[in-house]
Design a protein around this motif. Structure first.
Motif, PDB file in Angstrom:
ATOM      1  N   TYR A 144       0.684  -1.162  -0.028  1.00 41.77           N
ATOM      2  CA  TYR A 144      -0.135  -0.002   0.059  1.00 41.77           C
ATOM      3  C   TYR A 144       1.178   1.084   0.064  1.00 41.77           C
ATOM      4  O   TYR A 144       1.777   1.222   0.706  1.00 41.77           O
ATOM      5  N   PHE A 145       0.518   2.141  -0.849  1.00 42.12           N
ATOM      6  CA  PHE A 145       1.095   3.531  -0.763  1.00 42.12           C
ATOM      7  C   PHE A 145      -0.013   4.506  -1.262  1.00 42.12           C
ATOM      8  O   PHE A 145      -0.877   3.979  -2.302  1.00 42.12           O
ATOM      9  N   ALA A 146       0.135   5.752  -0.714  1.00 41.89           N
ATOM     10  CA  ALA A 146      -1.113   6.727  -1.036  1.00 41.89           C
ATOM     11  C   ALA A 146      -0.765   8.020  -0.593  1.00 41.89           C
ATOM     12  O   ALA A 146       0.229   8.135   0.422  1.00 41.89           O
ATOM     13  N   MET A 147      -1.276   9.161  -1.203  1.00 40.91           N
ATOM     14  CA  MET A 147      -0.980  10.477  -0.414  1.00 40.91           C
ATOM     15  C   MET A 147      -2.136  10.597   0.666  1.00 40.91           C
ATOM     16  O   MET A 147      -3.358  10.146   0.444  1.00 40.91           O
ATOM     17  N   ALA A 169      10.963   2.277  -4.593  1.00 41.57           N
ATOM     18  CA  ALA A 169      11.315   3.347  -5.636  1.00 41.57           C
ATOM     19  C   ALA A 169      10.160   3.602  -6.576  1.00 41.57           C
ATOM     20  O   ALA A 169      10.036   4.592  -6.793  1.00 41.57           O
ATOM     21  N   ASP A 170       9.567   2.449  -7.085  1.00 44.20           N
ATOM     22  CA  ASP A 170       8.241   2.653  -7.780  1.00 44.20           C
ATOM     23  C   ASP A 170       7.176   3.521  -6.828  1.00 44.20           C
ATOM     24  O   ASP A 170       6.517   4.419  -7.596  1.00 44.20           O
ATOM     25  N   ALA A 171       7.051   3.056  -5.854  1.00 42.28           N
ATOM     26  CA  ALA A 171       5.619   3.780  -5.163  1.00 42.28           C
ATOM     27  C   ALA A 171       6.386   5.156  -4.865  1.00 42.28           C
ATOM     28  O   ALA A 171       5.373   5.988  -5.057  1.00 42.28           O
ATOM     29  N   PHE A 172       7.622   5.455  -4.564  1.00 38.84           N
ATOM     30  CA  PHE A 172       7.950   6.963  -4.162  1.00 38.84           C
ATOM     31  C   PHE A 172       7.870   7.754  -5.577  1.00 38.84           C
ATOM     32  O   PHE A 172       7.317   8.812  -5.338  1.00 38.84           O
ATOM     33  N   ALA A 173       8.343   7.129  -6.692  1.00 41.75           N
ATOM     34  CA  ALA A 173       8.001   7.972  -7.950  1.00 41.75           C
ATOM     35  C   ALA A 173       6.588   8.157  -8.194  1.00 41.75           C
ATOM     36  O   ALA A 173       6.495   9.261  -8.775  1.00 41.75           O
ATOM     37  N   SER A 174       5.816   7.318  -7.999  1.00 42.83           N
ATOM     38  CA  SER A 174       4.350   7.535  -8.230  1.00 42.83           C
ATOM     39  C   SER A 174       3.778   8.587  -7.082  1.00 42.83           C
ATOM     40  O   SER A 174       2.892   9.499  -7.757  1.00 42.83           O
ATOM     41  N   LEU A 175       4.314   8.848  -6.042  1.00 40.44           N
ATOM     42  CA  LEU A 175       3.790   9.615  -5.111  1.00 40.44           C
ATOM     43  C   LEU A 175       4.336  11.068  -5.284  1.00 40.44           C
ATOM     44  O   LEU A 175       3.710  12.137  -5.436  1.00 40.44           O
ATOM     45  N   LYS A 177       5.073  12.316  -8.277  1.00 38.23           N
ATOM     46  CA  LYS A 177       4.101  13.072  -9.384  1.00 38.23           C
ATOM     47  C   LYS A 177       2.896  14.224  -9.001  1.00 38.23           C
ATOM     48  O   LYS A 177       2.530  14.808  -9.793  1.00 38.23           O
ATOM     49  N   ASN A 178       2.773  13.946  -7.791  1.00 38.89           N
ATOM     50  CA  ASN A 178       1.931  14.887  -7.088  1.00 38.89           C
ATOM     51  C   ASN A 178       2.469  16.215  -6.968  1.00 38.89           C
ATOM     52  O   ASN A 178       3.757  16.128  -6.058  1.00 38.89           O
ATOM     53  N   PRO A 179       2.062  17.527  -7.397  1.00 45.66           N
ATOM     54  CA  PRO A 179       3.025  18.495  -7.316  1.00 45.66           C
ATOM     55  C   PRO A 179       3.065  19.089  -5.921  1.00 45.66           C
ATOM     56  O   PRO A 179       4.264  19.879  -5.752  1.00 45.66           O
ATOM     57  N   LYS A 180       2.360  18.794  -5.125  1.00 43.97           N
ATOM     58  CA  LYS A 180       2.470  19.413  -3.755  1.00 43.97           C
ATOM     59  C   LYS A 180       3.244  18.289  -2.718  1.00 43.97           C
ATOM     60  O   LYS A 180       3.213  18.759  -1.448  1.00 43.97           O
ATOM     61  N   PHE A 181       3.587  17.209  -3.199  1.00 45.84           N
ATOM     62  CA  PHE A 181       4.110  16.348  -2.377  1.00 45.84           C
ATOM     63  C   PHE A 181       5.440  16.960  -1.897  1.00 45.84           C
ATOM     64  O   PHE A 181       6.316  17.462  -2.465  1.00 45.84           O
TER      65      PHE A 181
END
Length: 187
Positions: A144-147, A169-175, A177-181
């Motif tokens: 599981y990973f999410a904002m 790394a894949d989960a981090f790269a996906s997160l 992508k959110n501009p406010k991360f």
């Protein structure tokens, strides 16, 4: 074979061989271990996150093992096993009083082999016998990973396997992508 046949007392061949193998390996170094065929599925799971089995979670309740979760689209789920089913027998052997680790040895095995489970389903009178064909089960190291909100990301890592760094790394790269991360909770 000769010792088993001609020794004055009865011996247990499996125990005798294991003692010999362990003694031989102890002369090498402290890191060399023998993994028996019975233990190989547990070792494969620890190192790769994969094992041959039916794909379900279990827990001990009283003297019995209860299915807590048949993993979606895995053999247990496809065979109709439900959360709450009480495991009575595996391949005709009673599992009453067995530990969760013991049950793992019964349920895990070579992919494409079949096992018969006798279960008691709450609310039914008669026990059910369900055949399940084992398959390779690959557990995700990052399930599981999410904002959590606009700026906080969350990644849950549940085991260290050979591919866990890529999964993180894949989960981090996906997160990212959110501009406010801007920050991460790594569990």
């Amino acid at each position: 074979k000769e010792v088993n046949t001609y020794y004055v007392d009865n011996i247990e061949p499996a125990k005798f061989m294991r003692t010999g193998i362990d003694a031989m390996l102890s002369s090498l170094d402290p890191y060399t271990n023998y993994i028996s065929e019975a233990d190989i599925e547990g070792y494969r799971f620890q190192t790769t996150g994969k094992y041959g089995g039916i794909g379900c979670g279990v827990k001990k309740v009283g003297d019995y093992i209860v299915i807590t979760e048949p993993y979606k689209n895995f053999p247990a789920d496809k065979a109709g096993i439900k959360a709450g089913d009480i495991l009575l027998e595996v391949d005709g052997q009673s599992v009453k009083g067995k530990s969760v680790d013991d049950i793992g040895k019964y349920l895990k095995g070579t992919p494409k082999t079949e096992t018969k489970l006798t279960i008691q389903r709450p609310g039914t009178k008669d026990a059910l016998v369900i055949s399940v064909s084992r398959k390779e089960i690959a557990m995700k190291s990052v399930p599981y990973f999410a904002m959590l909100n606009d700026s906080v990301g969350y990644i849950k890592l549940v085991q260290f396997t050979e591919n866990c760094s890529r999964d993180v790394a894949d989960a981090f790269a996906s997160l990212k992508k959110n501009p406010k991360f801007s920050c991460l909770i790594f569990d």
